[in-house]
Design a protein around this motif. Structure first.
Motif, PDB file in Angstrom:
ATOM      1  N   ASP A 162       1.403  -1.319  -0.132  1.00  6.56           N
ATOM      2  CA  ASP A 162      -0.066  -0.091  -0.132  1.00  6.56           C
ATOM      3  C   ASP A 162       0.955   1.040   0.288  1.00  6.56           C
ATOM      4  N   GLN A 163       1.936   1.157  -0.004  1.00  9.25           N
ATOM      5  CA  GLN A 163       3.047   2.587  -0.336  1.00  9.25           C
ATOM      6  C   GLN A 163       3.623   2.555  -1.426  1.00  9.25           C
TER       7      GLN A 163
ATOM      8  N   GLY B 252       1.893   3.786  -4.363  1.00 12.02           N
ATOM      9  CA  GLY B 252       1.060   5.039  -5.054  1.00 12.02           C
ATOM     10  C   GLY B 252       0.179   4.617  -6.208  1.00 12.02           C
TER      11      GLY B 252
ATOM     12  N   ARG C 210       6.266   7.921   5.451  1.00 15.09           N
ATOM     13  CA  ARG C 210       6.545   6.924   4.214  1.00 15.09           C
ATOM     14  C   ARG C 210       8.102   6.242   4.445  1.00 15.09           C
TER      15      ARG C 210
ATOM     16  N   ALA D  62       4.588   6.585  -6.807  1.00 20.14           N
ATOM     17  CA  ALA D  62       5.404   6.799  -5.804  1.00 20.14           C
ATOM     18  C   ALA D  62       6.406   7.716  -5.641  1.00 20.14           C
TER      19      ALA D  62
ATOM     20  N   VAL E 193       1.530   9.284  -1.263  1.00 20.58           N
ATOM     21  CA  VAL E 193       1.845   8.580  -0.428  1.00 20.58           C
ATOM     22  C   VAL E 193       0.505   8.366   1.467  1.00 20.58           C
TER      23      VAL E 193
ATOM     24  N   TYR F 182      -3.414   8.066   1.779  1.00 19.09           N
ATOM     25  CA  TYR F 182      -4.466   7.702   3.236  1.00 19.09           C
ATOM     26  C   TYR F 182      -5.829   8.756   3.162  1.00 19.09           C
TER      27      TYR F 182
END
Length: 393
Positions: A197-198, A200, A281, A378, A384, A388
């Motif tokens: 989930d990082q 991007g 991040r 990302a 990031v 969220y």
């Protein structure tokens, strides 16, 4: 005690728990590595022991020594056979479940939680019968063994297609609810194991993150209100779910691999990464990033907190890049501080607090040049935190 649940697999994980996560209420250990971890974890936290059989998802591709571990259990070959999964034999499934869970109690008879043996979710109904039989076998084992601790049902999703659309989610949510009842479980652990989930990706904003939130929401409607609920490990979506009150416990990793990998799989040697605290991040540690860091320090105001944090990172950068264990510790330390900052807010205000925290990271990141090419989609520093933010409220 803190709500986070570290997933512990090896001696280095144990060392990081000792340094940063001694206040965890529960540590999740894995049966296949229990001999490496049980004697090295700190006293105090309870143990959640997982039997580590979900690697049977693809037994032919599994690696030793995990394959040797799982094949020590009676009927493991059958459980890993797709044909058997579609037409399981209840007696053999029950025998396998008893063998696995008895071994769990043999290793840790004081475990507070045990995972219900389950296979990962696949598209279509081919595993519905065997997962229900595994759950039923667990309930029968619980009654026969007089097990008094908690049972946690794993729901291990393997692809975004299983959560993105309601029509695709519905059968998986329904099956999880049935297995929960069949097992007489006390809680559920949900993870979408393909989600890094990082990264991007544009799809995170729509439909992946909203779909994952909806999966949790829809399943919670079918479970008892006092159910134990766990999400992750991820980097940020576990925190989003926790601050929104959709789960009671965010599962976390310890300085690397903030994603769930099935046991027995091939794990590539990861690149060294470091956390960038003001951006909430991490980033690949590279010569190009070192150049970027120097440029940013020359650009931003010296009196700000961000300059202080980045200057500290710059001072330690050579040591971190030369020693991956130090880099892992830097990430684990930052993550713990980040978690504690949000946890200090009373539960009703945590989602807003996380949103505001990420908003500050977003605004700061917008003022900075793009990160090196290693960061892919990302590359924008704020990317990031921005993604969220959209899921926080």
């Amino acid at each position: 005690m803190a709500d986070h649940i570290p997933f512990v697999y090896n001696e280095k994980d144990c060392q990081l728990v000792e340094r940063f996560y001694r206040d965890s209420a529960i540590l999740r250990l894995s049966l296949d590595s229990i001999d490496k971890t049980l004697g090295a974890i700190p006293k105090g936290p309870g143990i959640w022991l997982d039997p580590a059989i979900d690697g049977l998802h693809d037994l032919p591709k599994a690696q030793d020594p995990w394959k040797s571990f799982v094949k020590s259990f009676v009927d493991a070959d059958a459980i890993g056979d797709p044909d058997f999964q579609e037409k399981p034999e209840k007696v053999r499934v029950k025998r396998f479940v008893a063998a696995v869970l008895n071994e769990c109690l043999k290793k840790v008879n004081t475990a507070r939680w045990l995972s219900v043996p389950q296979l990962p979710v696949v598209n279509g109904p081919s595993r519905n019968k065997i997962n229900r039989q595994l759950a039923e076998g667990t309930r029968e084992w619980k009654q026969e063994s007089k097990f008094r601790a908690k049972l946690i049902l794993p729901v291990i999703l393997r692809h975004q297609e299983q959560v993105n659309l309601k029509t695709r989610r519905r059968p998986h949510v329904a099956l999880a609810s049935k297995c929960y009842k069949d097992a007489d479980a006390d809680g559920v652990w949900i993870v979408e194991s393909s989600l890094s989930d990082q990264d991007g990706s544009k799809t995170f904003e729509q439909p992946r993150f909203p779909g994952l939130l909806s999966f949790h929401d829809e399943l919670s409607e079918l479970l008892p209100k006092d159910s134990i609920t766990v999400a992750g490990p991820y980097w940020g979506m576990n925190l989003v779910l926790w601050t929104r009150g959709m789960v009671r416990h965010p599962a976390i990793r310890l300085g690397s691999a903030y994603q769930y990998h099935l046991p027995g799989g091939v794990l590539k040697t990861g690149k060294t990464r470091v956390a960038i605290p003001p951006l909430r991040r991490w980033v690949v540690a590279s010569p190009q990033f070192a150049v970027w860091l120097k440029q940013v320090l020359e650009k931003i105001p010296r009196e700000g907190a961000a300059h202080l944090e980045l200057a500290s990172l710059a001072r330690d950068y050579h040591r971190l890049t030369a020693n991956q264990d130090l880099a892992r510790a830097q990430i684990a330390s930052f993550y713990k501080e980040w978690f504690d900052k949000i946890a200090a807010v009373p539960p009703p205000g945590r989602a807003l607090a996380l949103y505001q925290d990420l908003s500050s990271a977003y605004v700061f990141g917008k003022s900075l040049p793009a990160l090196p090419r290693d960061e892919g989609t990302a590359k924008r520093p704020e990317r990031v935190a921005q993604q969220y933010m959209l899921s926080c409220l």
